[in-house]
Design a protein around this motif. Structure first.
Motif, PDB file in Angstrom:
ATOM      1  N   MET A   1      21.356 -27.406 -11.281  1.00 57.48           N
ATOM      2  CA  MET A   1      20.838 -26.375 -10.823  1.00 57.48           C
ATOM      3  C   MET A   1      21.315 -25.133 -11.739  1.00 57.48           C
ATOM      4  SD  MET A   1      20.878 -26.646  -6.831  1.00 57.48           S
ATOM      5  CE  MET A   1      20.148 -25.075  -6.523  1.00 57.48           C
ATOM      6  N   LYS A   2      20.609 -24.274 -11.965  1.00 60.55           N
ATOM      7  CA  LYS A   2      20.776 -23.192 -12.540  1.00 60.55           C
ATOM      8  C   LYS A   2      21.575 -22.186 -11.740  1.00 60.55           C
ATOM      9  CE  LYS A   2      16.544 -22.058 -13.724  1.00 60.55           C
ATOM     10  NZ  LYS A   2      15.484 -21.421 -14.429  1.00 60.55           N
ATOM     11  N   PRO A   3      22.716 -21.444 -12.254  1.00 59.97           N
ATOM     12  CA  PRO A   3      23.456 -20.316 -11.398  1.00 59.97           C
ATOM     13  C   PRO A   3      22.398 -19.458 -10.875  1.00 59.97           C
ATOM     14  CG  PRO A   3      24.405 -20.669 -13.598  1.00 59.97           C
ATOM     15  CD  PRO A   3      22.963 -21.438 -13.802  1.00 59.97           C
ATOM     16  N   LEU A   4      22.848 -18.859  -9.853  1.00 54.83           N
ATOM     17  CA  LEU A   4      22.162 -18.021  -8.879  1.00 54.83           C
ATOM     18  C   LEU A   4      22.749 -16.759  -8.838  1.00 54.83           C
ATOM     19  CD1 LEU A   4      19.687 -17.637  -6.883  1.00 54.83           C
ATOM     20  CD2 LEU A   4      21.130 -18.190  -5.086  1.00 54.83           C
ATOM     21  N   VAL A   5      21.746 -15.770  -9.110  1.00 57.57           N
ATOM     22  CA  VAL A   5      22.410 -14.353  -9.462  1.00 57.57           C
ATOM     23  C   VAL A   5      21.482 -13.570  -8.336  1.00 57.57           C
ATOM     24  CG1 VAL A   5      22.613 -12.299 -10.539  1.00 57.57           C
ATOM     25  CG2 VAL A   5      22.755 -14.736 -11.581  1.00 57.57           C
ATOM     26  N   PHE A  95      17.614   0.294 -15.705  1.00 52.73           N
ATOM     27  CA  PHE A  95      18.564  -0.744 -15.086  1.00 52.73           C
ATOM     28  C   PHE A  95      18.073  -2.146 -15.699  1.00 52.73           C
ATOM     29  CE2 PHE A  95      19.448  -4.153 -12.177  1.00 52.73           C
ATOM     30  CZ  PHE A  95      20.886  -4.296 -12.250  1.00 52.73           C
ATOM     31  N   ALA A  96      16.886  -2.327 -15.336  1.00 53.36           N
ATOM     32  CA  ALA A  96      16.306  -3.685 -15.602  1.00 53.36           C
ATOM     33  C   ALA A  96      16.098  -3.964 -17.127  1.00 53.36           C
ATOM     34  CB  ALA A  96      14.640  -3.643 -14.938  1.00 53.36           C
ATOM     35  N   PHE A 101      19.130 -10.338 -18.515  1.00 57.30           N
ATOM     36  CA  PHE A 101      18.416 -11.298 -17.916  1.00 57.30           C
ATOM     37  C   PHE A 101      18.044 -12.495 -18.718  1.00 57.30           C
ATOM     38  CE2 PHE A 101      16.924  -7.704 -15.349  1.00 57.30           C
ATOM     39  CZ  PHE A 101      17.427  -8.106 -13.950  1.00 57.30           C
ATOM     40  N   ASP A 102      18.213 -13.786 -18.219  1.00 52.23           N
ATOM     41  CA  ASP A 102      18.062 -15.041 -18.956  1.00 52.23           C
ATOM     42  C   ASP A 102      17.382 -16.175 -18.006  1.00 52.23           C
ATOM     43  OD1 ASP A 102      18.012 -17.271 -20.543  1.00 52.23           O
ATOM     44  OD2 ASP A 102      20.033 -16.982 -21.415  1.00 52.23           O
ATOM     45  N   ARG A 130       7.582  -8.163 -13.141  1.00 48.05           N
ATOM     46  CA  ARG A 130       8.479  -8.942 -13.800  1.00 48.05           C
ATOM     47  C   ARG A 130       9.500  -8.252 -14.907  1.00 48.05           C
ATOM     48  NH1 ARG A 130       8.995 -13.425 -11.771  1.00 48.05           N
ATOM     49  NH2 ARG A 130       9.547 -14.323 -13.655  1.00 48.05           N
ATOM     50  N   PHE A 131       9.678  -7.050 -14.406  1.00 47.23           N
ATOM     51  CA  PHE A 131      11.039  -6.408 -14.922  1.00 47.23           C
ATOM     52  C   PHE A 131      11.967  -6.926 -14.554  1.00 47.23           C
ATOM     53  CE2 PHE A 131       7.800  -2.848 -15.789  1.00 47.23           C
ATOM     54  CZ  PHE A 131       7.894  -2.673 -17.438  1.00 47.23           C
TER      55      PHE A 131
END
Length: 309
Positions: A1-5, A95-96, A101-102, A130-131
């Protein structure tokens, strides 16, 4: 699983509590997120204002105490007025754009329970555009609080194609719109059907100007009226359909017909005239044979339309 932010605002009211043990008797949404056993949060981006440093530190410490594996990233994002839409959206957009983001390596949840309604709306809009490349996260307290019980949470993916029933409804609506533009006359001509589907997407969902090209007699006027009627069915316009044959407009009379004039503006102007652009306000203006107008007249019309938008 990918890390969750998780990305969310500090709730100056909901996250607040007395600085003592009794604060654990209150449901605090930001802290509660980290208390869910089935939700591993690897990083919590906690956004807060200038006046809430102390509360942010307390909430960050409490998150660390209930979920030691969660890294808390405190971000200062001050607003002069958190209820002012333009300021809030602009700063959140900055901010966005600046955040690293990755999506290929991390998953993101955008918490929309805390913050002013304007903040929540802006988070929704930026996620939908999707920003902010993630899903929305909603949280709420349990119906019956029981000590540190974390409450409930739910996620919303704004990619509507993931919802079969919604995707089916949109497909049906699109097909109905395309059929409406064809006046109910179906055809197997793939090029024509693709053209009508494209017009349905643009004409039925956008307020942008549309350029219809084709030889005389191809049916541009009829199609323009059908686009207007489709927009009216979708409550996008409330005014009239105004058709202008630009080939009949020449010189000063062209500008007078389009933009109107006051009484006595020129010889023969016996009364005030509103002009076709004003007549079409809140409706649709169809400029047939617009290529017959000079470049200056076309530029003036486009500027007037752009200013009205």
């Amino acid at each position: 699983m990918k890390p969750l932010v998780v990305i969310g605002f500090l709730g100056s009211t909901l996250d607040a509590g007395k600085f003592g043990p009794t604060r654990w008797n209150k449901w605090r949404p930001s802290v509660a997120i980290a208390m869910h056993e089935d939700l591993r949060v690897d990083r919590f981006v906690l956004i807060h204002g200038k006046q809430h440093y102390r509360l942010a530190d307390q909430v960050a410490a409490d998150i660390a105490s209930v979920s030691p594996e969660t890294e808390v990233d405190q971000r200062l994002l001050g607003f002069d007025d958190p209820w002012e839409f333009e300021e809030v959206y602009g700063k959140l957009l900055d901010f966005a754009r600046d955040y690293p983001f990755d999506p290929d390596k991390e998953d993101y949840l955008i918490h929309i329970t805390t913050g002013t309604h304007v903040l929540q709306i802006c988070l929704f809009l930026l996620t939908e555009a999707r920003f902010l490349p993630g899903r929305l996260l909603q949280t709420q307290p349990a119906k019956k609080m029981d000590g540190n019980f974390p409450g409930r949470l739910s996620t919303i993916d704004l990619d509507l194609s993931r919802y079969d029933s919604l995707a089916s409804r949109f497909a049906v609506q699109m097909a109905e719109g395309s059929s409406f533009l064809k006046s109910g006359i179906e055809t197997k001509n793939k090029a024509f059907n693709a053209l009508i589907d494209e017009i349905e997407q643009v004409g039925g969902r956008s307020k942008a100007p549309i350029l219809l090209t084709g030889p005389t007699g191809a049916g541009k006027s009829r199609l323009a009226r059908r686009i207007f009627e489709l927009k009216k069915l979708k409550h996008q316009v409330s005014g009239s359909f105004v058709e202008v044959n630009c080939a009949t407009l020449r010189g000063d009379s062209a500008m007078s017909a389009l933009f109107g004039h006051t009484k006595g503006a020129f010889t023969g102007a016996a009364s005030e005239r509103a002009g076709l652009l004003r007549t079409a306000d809140k409706g649709m203006l169809f400029l047939d044979e617009i290529g017959e107008l000079g470049a200056d007249e076309q530029a003036m019309i486009l500027r007037a339309i752009e200013e009205k938008r």
